[in-house]
Structures are given as structure tokens and as C-alpha cells.
Design an enzyme around this catalytic site. Structure first.
Site, PDB file in Angstrom:
ATOM      1  N   TYR A 160      29.622  43.841  42.335  1.00  0.00           N
ATOM      2  CA  TYR A 160      30.115  42.548  41.825  1.00  0.00           C
ATOM      3  C   TYR A 160      29.682  42.364  40.367  1.00  0.00           C
ATOM      4  CZ  TYR A 160      32.044  37.867  42.318  1.00  0.00           C
ATOM      5  OH  TYR A 160      32.815  36.739  42.180  1.00  0.00           O
ATOM      6  N   LYS A 167      29.710  34.253  37.352  1.00  0.00           N
ATOM      7  CA  LYS A 167      29.677  33.167  38.353  1.00  0.00           C
ATOM      8  C   LYS A 167      28.388  32.342  38.227  1.00  0.00           C
ATOM      9  CE  LYS A 167      33.621  33.855  40.544  1.00  0.00           C
ATOM     10  NZ  LYS A 167      34.788  33.039  40.148  1.00  0.00           N
TER      11      LYS A 167
HETATM   12  P1  NAP Z   1      43.809  35.970  42.546  1.00  0.00           P
HETATM   13  O1  NAP Z   1      44.909  35.629  43.459  1.00  0.00           O
HETATM   14  O2  NAP Z   1      43.930  37.259  41.792  1.00  0.00           O
HETATM   15  O3  NAP Z   1      43.561  34.758  41.551  1.00  0.00           O
HETATM   16  C1  NAP Z   1      42.960  34.906  40.286  1.00  0.00           C
HETATM   17  C2  NAP Z   1      43.801  34.107  39.332  1.00  0.00           C
HETATM   18  O4  NAP Z   1      43.213  34.076  38.020  1.00  0.00           O
HETATM   19  C3  NAP Z   1      45.188  34.725  39.153  1.00  0.00           C
HETATM   20  O5  NAP Z   1      46.156  33.713  39.332  1.00  0.00           O
HETATM   21  C4  NAP Z   1      45.154  35.199  37.715  1.00  0.00           C
HETATM   22  O6  NAP Z   1      46.418  35.243  37.109  1.00  0.00           O
HETATM   23  C5  NAP Z   1      44.288  34.135  37.109  1.00  0.00           C
HETATM   24  N1  NAP Z   1      43.877  34.441  35.747  1.00  0.00           N
HETATM   25  C6  NAP Z   1      43.177  35.526  35.300  1.00  0.00           C
HETATM   26  N2  NAP Z   1      43.037  35.458  33.958  1.00  0.00           N
HETATM   27  C7  NAP Z   1      43.651  34.300  33.557  1.00  0.00           C
HETATM   28  C8  NAP Z   1      43.847  33.666  32.314  1.00  0.00           C
HETATM   29  N3  NAP Z   1      43.389  34.193  31.162  1.00  0.00           N
HETATM   30  N4  NAP Z   1      44.528  32.480  32.270  1.00  0.00           N
HETATM   31  C9  NAP Z   1      45.023  31.951  33.401  1.00  0.00           C
HETATM   32  N5  NAP Z   1      44.861  32.494  34.615  1.00  0.00           N
HETATM   33  C10 NAP Z   1      44.198  33.666  34.697  1.00  0.00           C
HETATM   34  O7  NAP Z   1      42.422  36.096  43.344  1.00  0.00           O
HETATM   35  P2  NAP Z   1      41.556  35.007  44.162  1.00  0.00           P
HETATM   36  O8  NAP Z   1      40.648  35.808  45.009  1.00  0.00           O
HETATM   37  O9  NAP Z   1      42.447  33.982  44.775  1.00  0.00           O
HETATM   38  O10 NAP Z   1      40.661  34.347  43.018  1.00  0.00           O
HETATM   39  C11 NAP Z   1      40.617  32.949  42.751  1.00  0.00           C
HETATM   40  C12 NAP Z   1      39.189  32.517  42.465  1.00  0.00           C
HETATM   41  O11 NAP Z   1      38.424  32.619  43.661  1.00  0.00           O
HETATM   42  C13 NAP Z   1      38.460  33.371  41.429  1.00  0.00           C
HETATM   43  O12 NAP Z   1      37.628  32.534  40.638  1.00  0.00           O
HETATM   44  C14 NAP Z   1      37.597  34.258  42.290  1.00  0.00           C
HETATM   45  O13 NAP Z   1      36.476  34.760  41.607  1.00  0.00           O
HETATM   46  C15 NAP Z   1      37.215  33.274  43.365  1.00  0.00           C
HETATM   47  N6  NAP Z   1      36.651  33.853  44.591  1.00  0.00           N
HETATM   48  C16 NAP Z   1      37.323  34.819  45.261  1.00  0.00           C
HETATM   49  C17 NAP Z   1      36.758  35.362  46.412  1.00  0.00           C
HETATM   50  C18 NAP Z   1      37.446  36.471  47.156  1.00  0.00           C
HETATM   51  O14 NAP Z   1      36.801  37.174  47.921  1.00  0.00           O
HETATM   52  N7  NAP Z   1      38.752  36.655  46.984  1.00  0.00           N
HETATM   53  C19 NAP Z   1      35.508  34.912  46.890  1.00  0.00           C
HETATM   54  C20 NAP Z   1      34.849  33.895  46.195  1.00  0.00           C
HETATM   55  C21 NAP Z   1      35.435  33.374  45.038  1.00  0.00           C
HETATM   56  P3  NAP Z   1      47.133  36.699  36.907  1.00  0.00           P
HETATM   57  O15 NAP Z   1      47.164  37.381  38.222  1.00  0.00           O
HETATM   58  O16 NAP Z   1      48.471  36.349  36.378  1.00  0.00           O
HETATM   59  O17 NAP Z   1      46.268  37.429  35.910  1.00  0.00           O
END
Ligand code: NAP
Length: 264
Positions: A160, A167
Site C-alpha cells: 500500500y 491516506k
Molecule cells: P475507483 O473506482 O478507481 O475510484 C477512484 C476515482 O478517483 C476514479 O473515479 C478516478 O477517476 C478518480 N480520480 C483519480 N485521479 C483524479 C483526478 N485527478 N481528478 C478527479 N478524479 C480523479 O476506485 P475506488 O476503490 O472506488 O476508490 C475510491 C476511493 O476509495 C479512493 O479514495 C480509495 O483510496 C478509497 N478506498 C478504496 C478501497 C478499496 O479497497 N477499493 C478501500 C478503502 C478506501 P479515473 O478513473 O477517471 O482516473
């Protein structure tokens, strides 16, 4: 069973940033917000995502779908002016955005590059500050800002790496923003979600092993369902959470309390 429960977000307008596809945590949150009666604005990053997110916007009857790369101040300014036209005020903001280069999530943390470190911080932590500064002038009735974080902020989770450090910064930003915005009755919180298979998560080396490990030893003995994260996001955006700010709320099957997990 016939029962009715008032919609928790009736009359509220919510801006959700970070829907990329149907696996995105933000998509589950946006869907739950609509179920609870919120009026929705979605944002996406760049032309590549436009069609997909516009289709989600139509499905969820979003008032607007707006392009916004959070690293570009002119796009944040454009978001604000489009929101001023679309909605008299905003009640809830969901920031579900993070990014790190894939190579930083597979080699030892010690090898983190300067550029990779700064990029992860800018997109994954500073963007919450930028979004809050841009949108809070529109939150004239108070409201709620919620972001998404992960346990790698305070524990060493293999691979990570730089995202864990981002984070940690994000969670500190939540507390400082909560301090600044509290007098305006704007609450700022993070949901610390257990691992969920999304496109971002697939960038982390050996992610499927993490899922298996959590399901084996978490108190609830299963992985986190994104719909559970979404329901907590509804709570935090609703008046039920009116006394809650500066918090990190874990929605992780209880994994974060486990010391030495012994699966049976
Ligand atoms: P995700 O579907 O890939 O979402 C991440 C989002 O961030 C995408 O919509 C991406 O857009 C956007 N993004 C990245 N760079 C950007 C920028 N410069 N401007 C605007 N948008 C941008 O994955 P997710 O897992 O749902 O992640 C959402 C959040 O949850 C993140 O903060 C992640 O760290 C957190 N989280 C995830 C998990 C897990 O296990 N999945 C666990 C805990 C926390 P593009 O795809 O167009 O780049």
C-alpha cells in the site's frame, strides 16, 4: 414486510466526485444517496470517462454531470460556476478520489520516487482541501463532506506504500478541515473502508490475497460490501450524523480491531 422509513436525504443536494465505473465506491454512494431522496451532481475526470459517467447520471437522474480533474484549479473553478447555476446550495460532498503510480504499489516503500510521492499526495490528500475550499462557499446551510480512506494510513500494509502515507495526510486534512469548518456547521469525516475489488484496488500488487486474509480473520468473517460503505455515507451526509465531525468511521467487517488473527 411493508414498512416505510423517511428518506434520509430528502431535500438535500449532493456532489459526488469519483465515479469511474459501476465498481467505483462512489457509484454505490451515489445510488444510495438517490434512494434516500438526494438530488445529485456527479463529476468525472476527463473525456475518457465522460460517456460512462453521463450514462450513470441519466440512470440516477443527476441534475448535472460535470468534468473536474481535481488537480486543475480552472476545472474546480468551472465546477463551482456550473454548480451555482444548477443548485441554490449544496448540502453534501463526497470525495472518493485517489491515485498513485502502479510501480509505487509493488516495489518496497523505500524505493518511492519523489514524483510518485508528490503525485499521490496531490491527488489523494491535497485534493480534499482544494475541493473543500472550492465548494464550501456553496454550503450555505451547513452540511457534510465525506472522503474515503484505508487502514494503510496507520498500519503497514504490504504494497500500500505511498498510498498509506497519502491516506495519513488525508485523515489529518479531515481533522484540520473539521476544525476550520465546524463554526459553519459543515462536518468533515472519512470512511475507512475494508478492501473492495475496484479498478483502483487492482493496481495494488497481490490485492486478492488481502481480500482472502481479511475474510479469514475479520470479526464478521467476510469482506466489505460497497453497499455497506454507501449506507454509512448516507448516515454521515444525513441529519442523523449532525453531531459527528472529524471522525474516521471504519466500515471494514471489524478488521481494524484484530491484533493477531487466528482463522479457524
Ligand atoms: P475507483 O473506482 O478507481 O475510484 C477512484 C476515482 O478517483 C476514479 O473515479 C478516478 O477517476 C478518480 N480520480 C483519480 N485521479 C483524479 C483526478 N485527478 N481528478 C478527479 N478524479 C480523479 O476506485 P475506488 O476503490 O472506488 O476508490 C475510491 C476511493 O476509495 C479512493 O479514495 C480509495 O483510496 C478509497 N478506498 C478504496 C478501497 C478499496 O479497497 N477499493 C478501500 C478503502 C478506501 P479515473 O478513473 O477517471 O482516473
Amino acid at each position: 414486510m411493508a414498512f416505510s422509513m423517511a428518506q434520509l436525504l430528502a431535500g438535500k443536494t449532493a456532489v459526488v466526485l469519483g465515479v469511474a465505473n459501476k465498481w467505483s465506491i462512489a457509484y454505490f454512494i451515489a445510488s444510495a444517496f438517490v434512494r434516500e431522496g438526494a438530488s445529485l451532481v456527479l463529476t468525472y475526470q476527463g473525456e475518457r470517462q465522460r460517456q460512462t459517467v453521463e450514462e450513470f447520471g441519466a440512470e440516477l437522474k443527476a441534475a448535472k454531470v460535470i468534468n473536474c480533474d481535481v488537480t486543475k484549479q480552472n476545472e474546480l473553478d468551472n465546477l463551482v460556476s456550473q454548480l451555482r447555476d444548477a443548485a441554490p446550495s449544496i448540502d453534501a460532498v463526497v470525495h472518493s478520489i485517489a491515485f498513485a503510480n502502479r510501480e509505487e504499489l509493488s516495489r518496497p516503500f523505500l524505493e518511492t520516487s519523489r514524483e510518485g510521492y508528490l503525485l499521490a499526495q496531490e491527488v489523494s490528500a491535497f485534493s480534499l482541501v482544494a475541493v473543500a475550499r472550492a465548494l464550501t462557499p456553496l454550503m450555505t446551510n451547513g452540511g457534510s463532506i465525506t472522503t474515503l480512506t484505508y487502514l494503510g494510513s496507520t498500519r503497514v500494509v504490504q504494497n500500500y506504500n505511498v498510498m498509506g502515507v497519502a491516506k495519513a495526510a488525508l485523515e489529518a486534512c479531515v481533522r484540520y478541515l473539521a476544525g476550520d469548518l465546524g463554526p459553519k456547521q459543515i462536518r468533515v469525516n472519512a470512511i475507512s473502508a475494508g478492501p473492495i475489488k475496484t479498478v483502483s484496488a487492482r493496481g495494488i500488487k497481490d490485492f486478492s490475497k488481502v481480500l482472502e486474509g481479511v475474510a479469514a480473520i475479520a470479526p464478521l468473517r467476510r469482506n466489505t460490501d460497497p453497499a455497506e460503505v454507501a449506507d454509512t455515507a448516507v448516515f454521515l451526509a444525513s441529519d442523523l450524523a449532525r453531531g459527528v465531525t472529524g471522525n474516521i468511521v471504519f466500515v471494514d467487517s471489524g478488521f481494524q480491531i484484530v491484533g493477531l488473527g487466528l482463522s479457524e
